[in-house]
Scaffold this motif. Structure first.
Motif, PDB file in Angstrom:
ATOM      1  N   PHE A  36       0.814  -1.205   0.000  1.00 14.21           N
ATOM      2  CA  PHE A  36       0.000   0.000   0.000  1.00 14.21           C
ATOM      3  C   PHE A  36       0.854   1.265   0.000  1.00 14.21           C
ATOM      4  O   PHE A  36       0.489   2.257  -0.633  1.00 14.21           O
ATOM      5  CB  PHE A  36      -0.983   0.000   1.173  1.00 14.21           C
ATOM      6  CG  PHE A  36      -2.209  -0.822   0.895  1.00 14.21           C
ATOM      7  CD1 PHE A  36      -3.115  -0.421  -0.069  1.00 14.21           C
ATOM      8  CD2 PHE A  36      -2.439  -2.005   1.578  1.00 14.21           C
ATOM      9  CE1 PHE A  36      -4.247  -1.175  -0.344  1.00 14.21           C
ATOM     10  CE2 PHE A  36      -3.564  -2.763   1.314  1.00 14.21           C
ATOM     11  CZ  PHE A  36      -4.465  -2.348   0.353  1.00 14.21           C
ATOM     12  N   VAL A  37       1.972   1.254   0.689  1.00 21.16           N
ATOM     13  CA  VAL A  37       2.853   2.425   0.687  1.00 21.16           C
ATOM     14  C   VAL A  37       3.412   2.656  -0.709  1.00 21.16           C
ATOM     15  O   VAL A  37       3.409   3.787  -1.213  1.00 21.16           O
ATOM     16  CB  VAL A  37       3.985   2.264   1.722  1.00 21.16           C
ATOM     17  CG1 VAL A  37       5.078   3.300   1.518  1.00 21.16           C
ATOM     18  CG2 VAL A  37       3.433   2.352   3.134  1.00 21.16           C
ATOM     19  N   PHE A  38       3.876   1.591  -1.365  1.00 23.33           N
ATOM     20  CA  PHE A  38       4.438   1.728  -2.704  1.00 23.33           C
ATOM     21  C   PHE A  38       3.405   2.279  -3.683  1.00 23.33           C
ATOM     22  O   PHE A  38       3.664   3.254  -4.389  1.00 23.33           O
ATOM     23  CB  PHE A  38       4.960   0.379  -3.215  1.00 23.33           C
ATOM     24  CG  PHE A  38       5.414   0.415  -4.635  1.00 23.33           C
ATOM     25  CD1 PHE A  38       6.631   0.975  -4.978  1.00 23.33           C
ATOM     26  CD2 PHE A  38       4.606  -0.094  -5.652  1.00 23.33           C
ATOM     27  CE1 PHE A  38       7.050   1.030  -6.297  1.00 23.33           C
ATOM     28  CE2 PHE A  38       5.021  -0.054  -6.971  1.00 23.33           C
ATOM     29  CZ  PHE A  38       6.241   0.516  -7.286  1.00 23.33           C
ATOM     30  N   PHE A  39       2.226   1.685  -3.730  1.00 22.85           N
ATOM     31  CA  PHE A  39       1.221   2.142  -4.682  1.00 22.85           C
ATOM     32  C   PHE A  39       0.616   3.486  -4.272  1.00 22.85           C
ATOM     33  O   PHE A  39       0.191   4.256  -5.132  1.00 22.85           O
ATOM     34  CB  PHE A  39       0.159   1.074  -4.914  1.00 22.85           C
ATOM     35  CG  PHE A  39       0.658  -0.013  -5.805  1.00 22.85           C
ATOM     36  CD1 PHE A  39       0.828   0.202  -7.155  1.00 22.85           C
ATOM     37  CD2 PHE A  39       1.007  -1.246  -5.286  1.00 22.85           C
ATOM     38  CE1 PHE A  39       1.327  -0.790  -7.984  1.00 22.85           C
ATOM     39  CE2 PHE A  39       1.500  -2.242  -6.102  1.00 22.85           C
ATOM     40  CZ  PHE A  39       1.655  -2.012  -7.459  1.00 22.85           C
ATOM     41  N   GLY A  40       0.602   3.785  -2.998  1.00 19.14           N
ATOM     42  CA  GLY A  40       0.164   5.116  -2.564  1.00 19.14           C
ATOM     43  C   GLY A  40       1.135   6.187  -3.037  1.00 19.14           C
ATOM     44  O   GLY A  40       0.720   7.237  -3.543  1.00 19.14           O
ATOM     45  N   LEU A  41       2.443   5.926  -2.889  1.00 22.90           N
ATOM     46  CA  LEU A  41       3.440   6.875  -3.381  1.00 22.90           C
ATOM     47  C   LEU A  41       3.405   6.987  -4.898  1.00 22.90           C
ATOM     48  O   LEU A  41       3.554   8.084  -5.446  1.00 22.90           O
ATOM     49  CB  LEU A  41       4.835   6.450  -2.917  1.00 22.90           C
ATOM     50  CG  LEU A  41       5.119   6.622  -1.431  1.00 22.90           C
ATOM     51  CD1 LEU A  41       6.470   6.015  -1.071  1.00 22.90           C
ATOM     52  CD2 LEU A  41       5.052   8.077  -1.042  1.00 22.90           C
ATOM     53  N   LEU A  42       3.201   5.882  -5.568  1.00 26.08           N
ATOM     54  CA  LEU A  42       3.098   5.907  -7.027  1.00 26.08           C
ATOM     55  C   LEU A  42       1.881   6.724  -7.470  1.00 26.08           C
ATOM     56  O   LEU A  42       1.986   7.537  -8.395  1.00 26.08           O
ATOM     57  CB  LEU A  42       3.009   4.488  -7.576  1.00 26.08           C
ATOM     58  CG  LEU A  42       3.080   4.329  -9.082  1.00 26.08           C
ATOM     59  CD1 LEU A  42       4.431   4.793  -9.595  1.00 26.08           C
ATOM     60  CD2 LEU A  42       2.837   2.891  -9.467  1.00 26.08           C
ATOM     61  N   LEU A  43       0.767   6.539  -6.815  1.00 26.60           N
ATOM     62  CA  LEU A  43      -0.435   7.319  -7.132  1.00 26.60           C
ATOM     63  C   LEU A  43      -0.199   8.801  -6.869  1.00 26.60           C
ATOM     64  O   LEU A  43      -0.575   9.651  -7.676  1.00 26.60           O
ATOM     65  CB  LEU A  43      -1.624   6.815  -6.316  1.00 26.60           C
ATOM     66  CG  LEU A  43      -2.943   7.543  -6.527  1.00 26.60           C
ATOM     67  CD1 LEU A  43      -3.435   7.345  -7.953  1.00 26.60           C
ATOM     68  CD2 LEU A  43      -3.978   7.052  -5.538  1.00 26.60           C
ATOM     69  N   TRP A  44       0.444   9.139  -5.755  1.00 28.17           N
ATOM     70  CA  TRP A  44       0.759  10.530  -5.436  1.00 28.17           C
ATOM     71  C   TRP A  44       1.651  11.134  -6.517  1.00 28.17           C
ATOM     72  O   TRP A  44       1.430  12.261  -6.951  1.00 28.17           O
ATOM     73  CB  TRP A  44       1.433  10.609  -4.063  1.00 28.17           C
ATOM     74  CG  TRP A  44       1.941  11.981  -3.744  1.00 28.17           C
ATOM     75  CD1 TRP A  44       1.213  13.050  -3.342  1.00 28.17           C
ATOM     76  CD2 TRP A  44       3.292  12.419  -3.847  1.00 28.17           C
ATOM     77  NE1 TRP A  44       2.038  14.142  -3.167  1.00 28.17           N
ATOM     78  CE2 TRP A  44       3.326  13.774  -3.477  1.00 28.17           C
ATOM     79  CE3 TRP A  44       4.478  11.795  -4.203  1.00 28.17           C
ATOM     80  CZ2 TRP A  44       4.505  14.501  -3.460  1.00 28.17           C
ATOM     81  CZ3 TRP A  44       5.646  12.529  -4.184  1.00 28.17           C
ATOM     82  CH2 TRP A  44       5.650  13.866  -3.818  1.00 28.17           C
ATOM     83  N   TRP A  45       2.671  10.390  -6.970  1.00 31.39           N
ATOM     84  CA  TRP A  45       3.580  10.905  -8.000  1.00 31.39           C
ATOM     85  C   TRP A  45       2.825  11.145  -9.311  1.00 31.39           C
ATOM     86  O   TRP A  45       3.026  12.152  -9.964  1.00 31.39           O
ATOM     87  CB  TRP A  45       4.732   9.931  -8.240  1.00 31.39           C
ATOM     88  CG  TRP A  45       5.684  10.430  -9.276  1.00 31.39           C
ATOM     89  CD1 TRP A  45       6.689  11.322  -9.096  1.00 31.39           C
ATOM     90  CD2 TRP A  45       5.690  10.084 -10.666  1.00 31.39           C
ATOM     91  NE1 TRP A  45       7.334  11.554 -10.287  1.00 31.39           N
ATOM     92  CE2 TRP A  45       6.747  10.804 -11.266  1.00 31.39           C
ATOM     93  CE3 TRP A  45       4.917   9.244 -11.456  1.00 31.39           C
ATOM     94  CZ2 TRP A  45       7.028  10.696 -12.625  1.00 31.39           C
ATOM     95  CZ3 TRP A  45       5.209   9.141 -12.800  1.00 31.39           C
ATOM     96  CH2 TRP A  45       6.251   9.864 -13.365  1.00 31.39           C
TER      97      TRP A  45
END
Length: 64
Positions: free
Chosen positions: A27-36
């Motif tokens: 979730f952290v990885f895809f959350g950061l990817l979504l934010w980027w």
């Protein structure tokens, strides 16, 4: 085979934390990817999307 794995995993102390850590990393990885993706510059994204198709730029020959 599955019964052996289940019994083996139950014998390990604190094994229940590993799936939770994996889920958190996911979730952290895809959350950061979504934010980027949501905050990335439109000009940058347009430039990167056209880069492989840009015929005005000379191609670099890396052959020896």
């Amino acid at each position: 085979m599955l019964k052996f794995v289940k019994n083996y995993m139950d014998s390990i102390e604190g094994v229940a934390i590993y799936p939770m850590i994996s889920l958190l990393i996911f979730f952290v990885f895809f959350g950061l990817l979504l934010w980027w993706v949501l905050t990335a510059s439109k000009n940058y994204l347009d430039q990167m999307s056209k880069l492989p198709l840009d015929e005005n730029e000379p191609t670099k020959d890396h052959s020896i």
